[in-house]
Design an enzyme around this catalytic site. Structure first.
Site, PDB file in Angstrom:
ATOM      1  N   LYS A  94       0.822  -1.212   0.000  1.00  0.00           N
ATOM      2  CA  LYS A  94       0.000   0.000   0.000  1.00  0.00           C
ATOM      3  C   LYS A  94       0.854   1.259   0.000  1.00  0.00           C
ATOM      4  CE  LYS A  94      -3.940   1.904   2.654  1.00  0.00           C
ATOM      5  NZ  LYS A  94      -4.805   1.671   3.834  1.00  0.00           N
ATOM      6  N   SER A 176      -9.805   1.969   2.570  1.00  0.00           N
ATOM      7  CA  SER A 176      -8.640   2.674   2.056  1.00  0.00           C
ATOM      8  C   SER A 176      -7.595   1.750   1.453  1.00  0.00           C
ATOM      9  CB  SER A 176      -8.013   3.555   3.144  1.00  0.00           C
ATOM     10  OG  SER A 176      -7.222   2.824   4.039  1.00  0.00           O
ATOM     11  N   THR A 197      -7.442   1.382   9.972  1.00  0.00           N
ATOM     12  CA  THR A 197      -7.785   2.168  11.147  1.00  0.00           C
ATOM     13  C   THR A 197      -9.181   1.779  11.624  1.00  0.00           C
ATOM     14  OG1 THR A 197      -6.443   4.001  10.301  1.00  0.00           O
ATOM     15  CG2 THR A 197      -7.987   4.498  12.092  1.00  0.00           C
ATOM     16  N   GLY A 199     -11.813  -0.585   9.353  1.00  0.00           N
ATOM     17  CA  GLY A 199     -12.415  -1.235   8.200  1.00  0.00           C
ATOM     18  C   GLY A 199     -11.584  -1.283   6.939  1.00  0.00           C
ATOM     19  N   SER A 200     -10.401  -0.685   6.932  1.00  0.00           N
ATOM     20  CA  SER A 200      -9.678  -0.487   5.673  1.00  0.00           C
ATOM     21  C   SER A 200      -8.967  -1.722   5.132  1.00  0.00           C
ATOM     22  CB  SER A 200      -8.670   0.657   5.826  1.00  0.00           C
ATOM     23  OG  SER A 200      -9.344   1.882   5.924  1.00  0.00           O
TER      24      SER A 200
END
Length: 536
Positions: A94, A176, A197, A199-200
Protein backbone atom coordinates in the site's frame (compact mmCIF):
# COMPACT_ATOMS: atom_id res chain seq x y z
CA UNK A 1 18.96 -19.65 -13.81
CA UNK A 2 18.81 -22.52 -16.34
CA UNK A 3 15.39 -23.91 -17.05
CA UNK A 4 14.54 -27.39 -18.24
CA UNK A 5 12.36 -26.60 -21.25
CA UNK A 6 11.15 -30.18 -21.61
CA UNK A 7 9.94 -30.12 -18.01
CA UNK A 8 8.27 -26.73 -18.56
CA UNK A 9 6.45 -27.95 -21.62
CA UNK A 10 5.07 -30.96 -19.79
CA UNK A 11 4.22 -29.02 -16.63
CA UNK A 12 1.01 -27.14 -16.04
CA UNK A 13 2.19 -23.66 -15.11
CA UNK A 14 0.21 -22.00 -12.31
CA UNK A 15 -2.69 -19.72 -13.21
CA UNK A 16 -1.66 -16.32 -11.86
CA UNK A 17 -5.28 -15.32 -11.24
CA UNK A 18 -5.25 -17.73 -8.32
CA UNK A 19 -1.71 -19.05 -7.76
CA UNK A 20 -0.69 -19.09 -4.10
CA UNK A 21 2.71 -18.32 -2.64
CA UNK A 22 3.55 -21.96 -1.84
CA UNK A 23 2.67 -23.07 -5.38
CA UNK A 24 4.81 -20.33 -6.89
CA UNK A 25 7.70 -21.12 -4.57
CA UNK A 26 7.51 -24.78 -5.56
CA UNK A 27 7.70 -23.83 -9.25
CA UNK A 28 10.71 -21.62 -8.57
CA UNK A 29 12.50 -24.37 -6.66
CA UNK A 30 11.86 -26.91 -9.42
CA UNK A 31 13.09 -24.50 -12.09
CA UNK A 32 9.82 -24.42 -13.99
CA UNK A 33 10.13 -20.62 -14.09
CA UNK A 34 12.22 -17.88 -12.49
CA UNK A 35 11.48 -14.84 -10.38
CA UNK A 36 12.25 -12.74 -13.46
CA UNK A 37 9.50 -14.64 -15.29
CA UNK A 38 7.10 -14.03 -12.43
CA UNK A 39 7.83 -10.31 -12.26
CA UNK A 40 7.47 -9.95 -16.03
CA UNK A 41 4.15 -11.77 -15.98
CA UNK A 42 2.73 -9.75 -13.09
CA UNK A 43 3.88 -6.44 -14.60
CA UNK A 44 2.24 -7.43 -17.88
CA UNK A 45 -0.98 -8.22 -16.02
CA UNK A 46 -0.87 -4.82 -14.31
CA UNK A 47 -0.35 -3.17 -17.69
CA UNK A 48 -3.43 -4.92 -19.07
CA UNK A 49 -6.05 -3.86 -16.55
CA UNK A 50 -4.70 -1.13 -14.29
CA UNK A 51 -4.95 1.93 -16.54
CA UNK A 52 -5.96 0.07 -19.70
CA UNK A 53 -8.87 -2.31 -20.24
CA UNK A 54 -11.13 -2.22 -17.20
CA UNK A 55 -8.99 0.62 -15.77
CA UNK A 56 -9.12 -0.70 -12.22
CA UNK A 57 -6.60 1.85 -10.88
CA UNK A 58 -5.39 -0.70 -8.33
CA UNK A 59 -1.67 0.08 -8.65
CA UNK A 60 -0.39 3.61 -8.26
CA UNK A 61 3.12 2.90 -9.60
CA UNK A 62 5.44 0.00 -10.35
CA UNK A 63 8.99 -0.66 -9.20
CA UNK A 64 11.59 0.21 -11.87
CA UNK A 65 14.11 -2.05 -10.09
CA UNK A 66 11.84 -5.10 -9.83
CA UNK A 67 13.38 -7.06 -12.71
CA UNK A 68 16.93 -6.31 -11.55
CA UNK A 69 16.04 -7.44 -8.03
CA UNK A 70 14.38 -10.58 -9.38
CA UNK A 71 17.45 -11.46 -11.43
CA UNK A 72 19.69 -11.03 -8.36
CA UNK A 73 17.42 -13.28 -6.32
CA UNK A 74 17.42 -15.91 -9.09
CA UNK A 75 21.23 -15.87 -9.05
CA UNK A 76 21.27 -16.08 -5.27
CA UNK A 77 18.93 -19.08 -5.36
CA UNK A 78 21.16 -20.83 -7.90
CA UNK A 79 24.38 -20.16 -5.98
CA UNK A 80 23.32 -20.25 -2.34
CA UNK A 81 19.86 -21.78 -2.20
CA UNK A 82 16.57 -20.25 -1.12
CA UNK A 83 16.09 -17.83 1.78
CA UNK A 84 12.70 -19.40 2.47
CA UNK A 85 9.05 -19.29 1.39
CA UNK A 86 9.15 -15.67 0.16
CA UNK A 87 12.37 -15.88 -1.85
CA UNK A 88 11.73 -14.24 -5.21
CA UNK A 89 7.99 -13.80 -4.61
CA UNK A 90 6.42 -10.62 -6.08
CA UNK A 91 4.26 -8.61 -3.66
CA UNK A 92 2.37 -5.33 -3.75
CA UNK A 93 2.35 -2.85 -0.88
CA UNK A 94 0.00 0.00 0.00
CA UNK A 95 1.15 3.51 -0.87
CA UNK A 96 1.22 4.63 2.77
CA UNK A 97 3.90 2.05 3.70
CA UNK A 98 7.42 3.34 3.07
CA UNK A 99 9.80 1.54 0.74
CA UNK A 100 13.39 2.51 -0.04
CA UNK A 101 13.37 5.78 -1.96
CA UNK A 102 16.47 4.63 -3.84
CA UNK A 103 14.38 1.83 -5.31
CA UNK A 104 12.47 4.39 -7.35
CA UNK A 105 8.98 4.32 -5.85
CA UNK A 106 7.24 7.04 -3.87
CA UNK A 107 5.34 6.83 -0.60
CA UNK A 108 2.53 9.39 -0.67
CA UNK A 109 -0.76 8.07 0.78
CA UNK A 110 -2.14 8.85 -2.68
CA UNK A 111 -1.43 12.57 -2.38
CA UNK A 112 0.55 14.77 -4.77
CA UNK A 113 1.57 16.76 -1.70
CA UNK A 114 4.07 14.04 -0.74
CA UNK A 115 5.25 13.22 -4.25
CA UNK A 116 9.03 13.46 -4.36
CA UNK A 117 9.45 13.11 -0.60
CA UNK A 118 12.28 10.83 0.51
CA UNK A 119 11.75 8.38 3.34
CA UNK A 120 14.66 7.46 5.58
CA UNK A 121 14.29 3.78 4.66
CA UNK A 122 11.90 0.88 4.44
CA UNK A 123 9.10 0.66 6.95
CA UNK A 124 10.08 -2.22 9.27
CA UNK A 125 7.21 -4.36 7.93
CA UNK A 126 8.56 -3.85 4.41
CA UNK A 127 12.15 -4.45 5.52
CA UNK A 128 11.21 -7.82 7.02
CA UNK A 129 9.55 -8.99 3.82
CA UNK A 130 12.46 -7.72 1.73
CA UNK A 131 14.94 -9.56 3.95
CA UNK A 132 12.89 -12.72 3.43
CA UNK A 133 13.41 -12.34 -0.32
CA UNK A 134 10.15 -10.72 -1.39
CA UNK A 135 10.10 -8.30 -4.33
CA UNK A 136 7.86 -5.24 -4.13
CA UNK A 137 6.71 -4.86 -7.72
CA UNK A 138 4.54 -1.83 -7.02
CA UNK A 139 2.56 0.35 -4.68
CA UNK A 140 -1.22 -0.01 -4.50
CA UNK A 141 -3.66 2.84 -4.80
CA UNK A 142 -5.68 3.80 -1.73
CA UNK A 143 -8.26 6.21 -0.44
CA UNK A 144 -6.17 9.35 -0.15
CA UNK A 145 -4.84 9.91 3.38
CA UNK A 146 -6.43 6.55 4.21
CA UNK A 147 -9.98 7.87 3.64
CA UNK A 148 -9.49 10.67 6.16
CA UNK A 149 -9.32 13.66 3.84
CA UNK A 150 -13.05 14.35 3.79
CA UNK A 151 -16.26 13.19 2.11
CA UNK A 152 -14.75 11.68 -1.04
CA UNK A 153 -15.75 8.51 -2.94
CA UNK A 154 -14.19 5.34 -1.57
CA UNK A 155 -11.07 4.36 -3.48
CA UNK A 156 -10.07 7.79 -4.81
CA UNK A 157 -6.67 9.42 -4.54
CA UNK A 158 -5.28 12.40 -6.40
CA UNK A 159 -2.25 10.46 -7.63
CA UNK A 160 -3.94 7.14 -8.30
CA UNK A 161 -7.40 8.14 -9.50
CA UNK A 162 -10.55 6.14 -8.75
CA UNK A 163 -10.06 2.47 -7.90
CA UNK A 164 -13.06 0.36 -8.94
CA UNK A 165 -14.26 -3.16 -8.22
CA UNK A 166 -13.28 -5.93 -10.65
CA UNK A 167 -16.61 -7.66 -9.97
CA UNK A 168 -18.97 -5.00 -11.32
CA UNK A 169 -18.28 -2.00 -13.56
CA UNK A 170 -17.95 1.13 -11.44
CA UNK A 171 -18.42 -0.95 -8.31
CA UNK A 172 -17.29 0.32 -4.90
CA UNK A 173 -13.93 -1.28 -3.94
CA UNK A 174 -14.45 -0.06 -0.34
CA UNK A 175 -11.94 0.88 2.31
CA UNK A 176 -8.64 2.67 2.06
CA UNK A 177 -6.66 -0.49 1.18
CA UNK A 178 -8.84 -0.85 -1.93
CA UNK A 179 -5.92 -1.09 -4.35
CA UNK A 180 -4.48 -4.07 -2.50
CA UNK A 181 -7.89 -5.75 -2.46
CA UNK A 182 -8.59 -5.25 -6.16
CA UNK A 183 -5.06 -6.26 -7.16
CA UNK A 184 -5.34 -9.50 -5.23
CA UNK A 185 -8.80 -10.24 -6.64
CA UNK A 186 -7.47 -10.54 -10.20
CA UNK A 187 -3.92 -11.75 -9.52
CA UNK A 188 -1.64 -8.74 -10.01
CA UNK A 189 0.87 -10.13 -7.48
CA UNK A 190 1.25 -13.11 -5.16
CA UNK A 191 0.29 -11.19 -2.02
CA UNK A 192 -0.09 -7.69 -0.61
CA UNK A 193 -0.07 -5.52 2.49
CA UNK A 194 -2.75 -3.07 3.54
CA UNK A 195 -3.43 -1.04 6.65
CA UNK A 196 -6.52 -0.46 8.76
CA UNK A 197 -7.78 2.17 11.15
CA UNK A 198 -11.46 1.22 10.94
CA UNK A 199 -12.42 -1.24 8.20
CA UNK A 200 -9.68 -0.49 5.67
CA UNK A 201 -8.38 -4.07 5.40
CA UNK A 202 -11.57 -5.96 6.19
CA UNK A 203 -13.98 -4.12 3.87
CA UNK A 204 -11.87 -4.17 0.67
CA UNK A 205 -11.02 -7.80 1.38
CA UNK A 206 -14.71 -8.60 1.70
CA UNK A 207 -15.58 -6.64 -1.46
CA UNK A 208 -12.77 -8.28 -3.45
CA UNK A 209 -13.42 -11.92 -2.46
CA UNK A 210 -10.07 -12.31 -0.69
CA UNK A 211 -8.71 -12.92 2.82
CA UNK A 212 -7.73 -9.98 5.01
CA UNK A 213 -6.14 -10.00 8.46
CA UNK A 214 -6.48 -6.88 10.59
CA UNK A 215 -3.97 -7.56 13.40
CA UNK A 216 -4.11 -6.37 16.98
CA UNK A 217 -2.69 -2.87 17.28
CA UNK A 218 0.87 -3.55 18.44
CA UNK A 219 1.44 -6.84 16.62
CA UNK A 220 3.20 -5.26 13.63
CA UNK A 221 5.20 -2.04 13.46
CA UNK A 222 3.67 1.19 12.11
CA UNK A 223 7.01 3.02 11.85
CA UNK A 224 7.27 4.84 8.49
CA UNK A 225 3.62 4.11 7.74
CA UNK A 226 1.76 7.33 6.93
CA UNK A 227 -0.70 7.47 9.83
CA UNK A 228 -4.18 8.37 10.85
CA UNK A 229 -4.11 7.14 14.44
CA UNK A 230 -1.44 5.86 16.82
CA UNK A 231 -4.31 4.36 18.81
CA UNK A 232 -6.01 2.40 16.01
CA UNK A 233 -3.67 2.00 12.99
CA UNK A 234 -2.39 -1.47 12.14
CA UNK A 235 -0.72 -3.09 9.11
CA UNK A 236 -1.88 -6.46 7.81
CA UNK A 237 -1.85 -8.91 4.88
CA UNK A 238 -4.40 -9.12 2.09
CA UNK A 239 -4.15 -12.30 0.02
CA UNK A 240 -6.21 -14.86 -1.87
CA UNK A 241 -5.96 -17.54 0.82
CA UNK A 242 -5.73 -17.82 4.59
CA UNK A 243 -2.41 -19.67 4.20
CA UNK A 244 -0.83 -16.82 2.22
CA UNK A 245 -2.14 -14.20 4.65
CA UNK A 246 -0.86 -16.18 7.65
CA UNK A 247 2.55 -16.50 5.99
CA UNK A 248 2.90 -12.75 5.45
CA UNK A 249 1.69 -12.04 8.98
CA UNK A 250 4.33 -14.38 10.38
CA UNK A 251 7.02 -12.25 8.74
CA UNK A 252 5.73 -8.76 9.58
CA UNK A 253 4.78 -9.42 13.23
CA UNK A 254 7.25 -8.45 15.93
CA UNK A 255 8.54 -5.69 18.16
CA UNK A 256 9.93 -2.39 16.98
CA UNK A 257 11.76 -0.08 19.36
CA UNK A 258 10.41 2.89 17.43
CA UNK A 259 6.77 1.84 17.88
CA UNK A 260 5.70 1.92 21.51
CA UNK A 261 2.56 -0.14 20.83
CA UNK A 262 4.63 -3.20 19.86
CA UNK A 263 6.66 -3.34 23.05
CA UNK A 264 3.97 -5.05 25.13
CA UNK A 265 3.15 -7.80 22.63
CA UNK A 266 3.40 -11.41 23.85
CA UNK A 267 5.59 -14.06 22.26
CA UNK A 268 4.55 -14.43 18.63
CA UNK A 269 3.33 -17.93 17.70
CA UNK A 270 3.96 -19.70 14.40
CA UNK A 271 0.81 -18.71 12.52
CA UNK A 272 1.38 -21.42 9.91
CA UNK A 273 0.67 -24.01 12.60
CA UNK A 274 -2.82 -22.55 12.95
CA UNK A 275 -3.72 -23.88 9.49
CA UNK A 276 -5.63 -26.92 10.74
CA UNK A 277 -8.90 -28.04 9.15
CA UNK A 278 -10.16 -29.20 12.54
CA UNK A 279 -9.48 -25.86 14.22
CA UNK A 280 -13.19 -25.25 14.97
CA UNK A 281 -13.79 -28.55 16.73
CA UNK A 282 -15.16 -28.01 20.27
CA UNK A 283 -14.79 -24.22 19.97
CA UNK A 284 -17.52 -21.83 21.13
CA UNK A 285 -18.26 -19.13 18.59
CA UNK A 286 -20.67 -16.32 19.42
CA UNK A 287 -23.02 -14.33 17.17
CA UNK A 288 -23.38 -10.71 18.36
CA UNK A 289 -26.87 -10.23 16.92
CA UNK A 290 -27.43 -6.92 18.65
CA UNK A 291 -24.42 -5.49 16.82
CA UNK A 292 -25.86 -6.56 13.48
CA UNK A 293 -28.14 -4.37 11.42
CA UNK A 294 -31.54 -5.21 10.03
CA UNK A 295 -31.92 -8.28 7.84
CA UNK A 296 -30.36 -8.03 4.39
CA UNK A 297 -29.24 -10.41 1.60
CA UNK A 298 -25.93 -11.11 3.33
CA UNK A 299 -27.66 -12.43 6.44
CA UNK A 300 -29.15 -15.42 4.62
CA UNK A 301 -25.68 -16.56 3.56
CA UNK A 302 -24.42 -15.82 7.04
CA UNK A 303 -27.00 -18.10 8.64
CA UNK A 304 -25.98 -20.88 6.23
CA UNK A 305 -22.36 -20.28 7.26
CA UNK A 306 -23.32 -20.87 10.89
CA UNK A 307 -24.57 -24.34 9.91
CA UNK A 308 -21.23 -25.00 8.21
CA UNK A 309 -19.39 -23.95 11.36
CA UNK A 310 -21.56 -26.33 13.37
CA UNK A 311 -20.76 -29.14 10.93
CA UNK A 312 -17.06 -28.42 11.52
CA UNK A 313 -17.49 -29.05 15.25
CA UNK A 314 -18.12 -25.54 16.58
CA UNK A 315 -20.73 -24.76 19.19
CA UNK A 316 -22.57 -21.66 18.01
CA UNK A 317 -23.91 -19.38 20.75
CA UNK A 318 -26.62 -17.37 19.04
CA UNK A 319 -27.21 -14.78 20.23
CA UNK A 320 -24.15 -13.81 22.20
CA UNK A 321 -25.14 -10.20 22.68
CA UNK A 322 -23.10 -7.31 23.99
CA UNK A 323 -24.56 -5.69 27.13
CA UNK A 324 -23.27 -2.33 25.93
CA UNK A 325 -24.59 -2.69 22.37
CA UNK A 326 -26.79 0.40 22.64
CA UNK A 327 -23.81 2.47 23.73
CA UNK A 328 -21.75 1.03 20.87
CA UNK A 329 -24.47 2.00 18.40
CA UNK A 330 -25.10 5.41 19.94
CA UNK A 331 -23.89 8.58 18.24
CA UNK A 332 -21.54 9.21 21.17
CA UNK A 333 -19.34 6.28 20.17
CA UNK A 334 -18.75 7.76 16.74
CA UNK A 335 -17.99 11.08 18.34
CA UNK A 336 -15.38 9.56 20.67
CA UNK A 337 -13.66 7.74 17.82
CA UNK A 338 -13.86 10.73 15.52
CA UNK A 339 -12.28 12.98 18.14
CA UNK A 340 -9.41 10.54 18.70
CA UNK A 341 -8.73 10.13 14.98
CA UNK A 342 -9.08 13.84 14.27
CA UNK A 343 -6.47 14.78 16.86
CA UNK A 344 -4.09 11.93 16.09
CA UNK A 345 -4.11 12.55 12.33
CA UNK A 346 -2.62 16.01 12.82
CA UNK A 347 -0.05 14.79 15.35
CA UNK A 348 0.86 11.77 13.25
CA UNK A 349 1.14 13.53 9.88
CA UNK A 350 3.27 16.32 11.32
CA UNK A 351 5.57 13.76 12.92
CA UNK A 352 5.79 11.65 9.75
CA UNK A 353 6.69 14.67 7.60
CA UNK A 354 9.25 15.88 10.14
CA UNK A 355 11.07 12.52 9.94
CA UNK A 356 11.37 12.46 6.15
CA UNK A 357 14.90 12.55 4.82
CA UNK A 358 13.73 15.07 2.23
CA UNK A 359 10.42 16.92 2.19
CA UNK A 360 8.64 18.28 -0.88
CA UNK A 361 9.02 22.05 -1.31
CA UNK A 362 6.87 23.98 1.17
CA UNK A 363 5.26 20.86 2.67
CA UNK A 364 6.29 20.67 6.31
CA UNK A 365 3.00 20.02 8.11
CA UNK A 366 -0.67 19.13 7.74
CA UNK A 367 -1.43 22.83 7.28
CA UNK A 368 0.91 22.83 4.29
CA UNK A 369 -0.87 19.80 2.84
CA UNK A 370 -4.17 21.68 3.00
CA UNK A 371 -2.56 24.69 1.34
CA UNK A 372 -1.02 22.47 -1.36
CA UNK A 373 -4.42 20.95 -2.14
CA UNK A 374 -6.02 24.37 -2.48
CA UNK A 375 -3.23 25.54 -4.78
CA UNK A 376 -3.43 22.36 -6.89
CA UNK A 377 -7.16 21.81 -7.15
CA UNK A 378 -6.93 20.36 -10.65
CA UNK A 379 -4.87 17.47 -9.27
CA UNK A 380 -6.16 17.11 -5.74
CA UNK A 381 -9.69 18.50 -5.66
CA UNK A 382 -11.19 17.80 -9.09
CA UNK A 383 -14.91 18.28 -9.74
CA UNK A 384 -17.49 16.94 -9.29
CA UNK A 385 -16.93 14.29 -6.61
CA UNK A 386 -13.48 14.88 -5.20
CA UNK A 387 -13.51 18.44 -3.87
CA UNK A 388 -13.75 17.90 -0.14
CA UNK A 389 -10.95 18.03 2.46
CA UNK A 390 -13.09 18.91 5.46
CA UNK A 391 -11.49 16.29 7.71
CA UNK A 392 -8.03 17.78 7.16
CA UNK A 393 -9.37 21.16 8.25
CA UNK A 394 -10.94 19.65 11.37
CA UNK A 395 -7.69 17.89 12.25
CA UNK A 396 -5.64 21.02 11.76
CA UNK A 397 -7.93 22.86 14.20
CA UNK A 398 -7.78 20.09 16.83
CA UNK A 399 -5.62 19.77 19.93
CA UNK A 400 -4.58 17.17 22.49
CA UNK A 401 -6.73 18.23 25.42
CA UNK A 402 -8.61 16.58 28.26
CA UNK A 403 -11.52 15.70 25.97
CA UNK A 404 -9.16 13.81 23.68
CA UNK A 405 -7.69 11.73 26.51
CA UNK A 406 -11.14 11.04 27.89
CA UNK A 407 -12.25 9.89 24.44
CA UNK A 408 -9.39 7.36 24.26
CA UNK A 409 -10.31 6.06 27.71
CA UNK A 410 -13.97 5.79 26.73
CA UNK A 411 -13.12 3.95 23.50
CA UNK A 412 -11.09 1.37 25.40
CA UNK A 413 -13.81 0.89 27.98
CA UNK A 414 -16.56 0.46 25.41
CA UNK A 415 -14.54 -1.65 23.00
CA UNK A 416 -12.44 -3.77 25.34
CA UNK A 417 -13.47 -4.17 28.98
CA UNK A 418 -17.21 -3.58 28.56
CA UNK A 419 -17.41 -4.82 25.00
CA UNK A 420 -15.46 -7.67 23.39
CA UNK A 421 -13.71 -8.96 26.50
CA UNK A 422 -16.85 -8.81 28.63
CA UNK A 423 -18.96 -10.71 26.08
CA UNK A 424 -16.27 -13.32 25.46
CA UNK A 425 -16.08 -13.96 29.19
CA UNK A 426 -19.84 -13.97 29.80
CA UNK A 427 -20.54 -16.62 27.18
CA UNK A 428 -17.25 -18.53 27.53
CA UNK A 429 -16.44 -17.90 23.88
CA UNK A 430 -13.33 -18.46 21.80
CA UNK A 431 -14.36 -15.84 19.22
CA UNK A 432 -17.24 -14.08 17.50
CA UNK A 433 -18.40 -14.51 13.92
CA UNK A 434 -20.36 -12.04 11.80
CA UNK A 435 -20.61 -10.72 8.24
CA UNK A 436 -17.61 -8.56 7.38
CA UNK A 437 -19.86 -5.73 6.24
CA UNK A 438 -21.52 -5.02 9.60
CA UNK A 439 -20.16 -1.71 10.75
CA UNK A 440 -20.99 -1.74 14.47
CA UNK A 441 -18.97 -4.89 15.09
CA UNK A 442 -16.14 -3.53 12.95
CA UNK A 443 -16.21 -0.26 14.89
CA UNK A 444 -15.90 -2.03 18.24
CA UNK A 445 -12.72 -3.81 17.14
CA UNK A 446 -11.38 -0.54 15.77
CA UNK A 447 -11.72 1.36 19.05
CA UNK A 448 -10.47 -1.66 20.99
CA UNK A 449 -7.48 -2.20 18.71
CA UNK A 450 -8.43 -5.90 18.46
CA UNK A 451 -8.05 -8.31 15.51
CA UNK A 452 -10.36 -9.41 12.70
CA UNK A 453 -9.94 -12.02 9.97
CA UNK A 454 -12.19 -11.86 6.90
CA UNK A 455 -12.65 -14.80 4.53
CA UNK A 456 -14.86 -15.06 1.41
CA UNK A 457 -18.50 -15.93 2.16
CA UNK A 458 -20.60 -15.36 -0.96
CA UNK A 459 -21.87 -13.10 -3.73
CA UNK A 460 -24.89 -10.88 -4.11
CA UNK A 461 -27.61 -12.34 -6.31
CA UNK A 462 -27.84 -11.35 -9.97
CA UNK A 463 -31.27 -9.93 -9.18
CA UNK A 464 -29.86 -7.33 -6.77
CA UNK A 465 -30.39 -3.82 -8.08
CA UNK A 466 -27.16 -1.79 -8.43
CA UNK A 467 -27.20 0.73 -5.58
CA UNK A 468 -25.56 4.10 -6.24
CA UNK A 469 -24.03 5.80 -3.23
CA UNK A 470 -24.74 9.53 -3.65
CA UNK A 471 -22.93 11.77 -4.15
CA UNK A 472 -20.26 9.32 -5.31
CA UNK A 473 -20.21 7.74 -8.78
CA UNK A 474 -19.86 4.20 -7.37
CA UNK A 475 -22.28 1.32 -6.76
CA UNK A 476 -22.03 -0.02 -3.20
CA UNK A 477 -24.16 -3.11 -3.84
CA UNK A 478 -24.43 -4.72 -7.26
CA UNK A 479 -25.16 -8.09 -8.90
CA UNK A 480 -22.45 -10.66 -8.28
CA UNK A 481 -20.33 -8.54 -5.97
CA UNK A 482 -18.63 -10.48 -3.13
CA UNK A 483 -18.94 -10.28 0.63
CA UNK A 484 -17.05 -11.90 3.47
CA UNK A 485 -17.32 -13.65 6.83
CA UNK A 486 -15.42 -12.20 9.78
CA UNK A 487 -13.94 -13.78 12.91
CA UNK A 488 -13.37 -11.40 15.82
CA UNK A 489 -11.50 -11.93 19.07
CA UNK A 490 -9.57 -10.39 21.92
CA UNK A 491 -6.08 -8.91 21.79
CA UNK A 492 -3.45 -11.10 20.10
CA UNK A 493 -5.93 -13.88 19.29
CA UNK A 494 -4.84 -13.96 15.63
CA UNK A 495 -3.62 -17.57 15.88
CA UNK A 496 -7.09 -18.85 16.77
CA UNK A 497 -8.91 -16.56 14.32
CA UNK A 498 -6.63 -17.71 11.49
CA UNK A 499 -7.40 -21.34 12.37
CA UNK A 500 -11.16 -20.72 12.35
CA UNK A 501 -10.99 -18.85 9.03
CA UNK A 502 -8.83 -21.60 7.51
CA UNK A 503 -11.25 -24.34 8.58
CA UNK A 504 -14.17 -22.43 7.04
CA UNK A 505 -12.21 -21.65 3.87
CA UNK A 506 -11.17 -25.27 3.34
CA UNK A 507 -14.71 -26.53 3.88
CA UNK A 508 -16.32 -24.03 1.51
CA UNK A 509 -13.72 -22.84 -1.03
CA UNK A 510 -15.95 -19.87 -1.82
CA UNK A 511 -13.23 -18.04 -3.75
CA UNK A 512 -12.31 -21.07 -5.86
CA UNK A 513 -15.86 -22.28 -6.46
CA UNK A 514 -17.51 -18.87 -6.75
CA UNK A 515 -17.56 -16.42 -9.60
CA UNK A 516 -14.57 -14.60 -11.04
CA UNK A 517 -14.25 -10.92 -11.83
CA UNK A 518 -16.02 -9.59 -14.92
CA UNK A 519 -14.14 -10.57 -18.11
CA UNK A 520 -12.60 -7.18 -18.96
CA UNK A 521 -11.07 -7.02 -15.47
CA UNK A 522 -9.27 -10.37 -15.75
CA UNK A 523 -5.72 -10.10 -17.17
CA UNK A 524 -4.90 -12.61 -19.89
CA UNK A 525 -1.11 -12.61 -19.50
CA UNK A 526 0.28 -15.74 -17.85
CA UNK A 527 3.73 -17.20 -17.24
CA UNK A 528 3.63 -19.01 -20.59
CA UNK A 529 3.50 -15.62 -22.31
CA UNK A 530 6.79 -14.39 -20.86
CA UNK A 531 8.87 -17.58 -20.86
CA UNK A 532 10.52 -17.22 -24.25
CA UNK A 533 11.57 -20.86 -24.49
CA UNK A 534 7.96 -22.00 -24.35
CA UNK A 535 7.06 -19.88 -27.34
CA UNK A 536 9.87 -21.18 -29.52
Amino acid sequence: MPRDVSVQQSTQLPDLYEAGIAELQQGLEKGHFTSVDLVKAYLARIEEVNLNGAALHAVIETNPQALTQAAALDTERENNGSRGPLHGIPLLIKDNIATLHEEGMNTTAGSYALLGSEVAGDAPVAAKLREAGAIFIGKTNMCEWAAYRGQVPSGFSGRGGQTVSPYYPNGDPSGSSCGSGVAMAVGLAAGSLGSETDGSIILPSSNSNIVGIKPTVGLASRTRVIPISSTQDTVGPMCRSVADAALLLSFIAGKDESDEATKSQPEIPDYMKALVEGALKSKKIGVPRNLMKEKNPVEDDFDKALDILRSLGAEIVDPADFHNAEELKAPDLGEYEELVLTVELKVGINKYISELRKRPPNVNSLADVIKFNNENKDKELPEPYYTDQSQLYKSEDSKEDEQYYEAIKKDYELGRTEGIDAALKEFGLDAFVLPSSYSYARNVTAIAGYPLVSVPLGFHAETVEPTPDPPTPLHTTAPGTPFGLCFMGTAYSEYHLIGFAYAFEQATQVRLKGRKAFPEAIPKNQLKDVIVNLRE
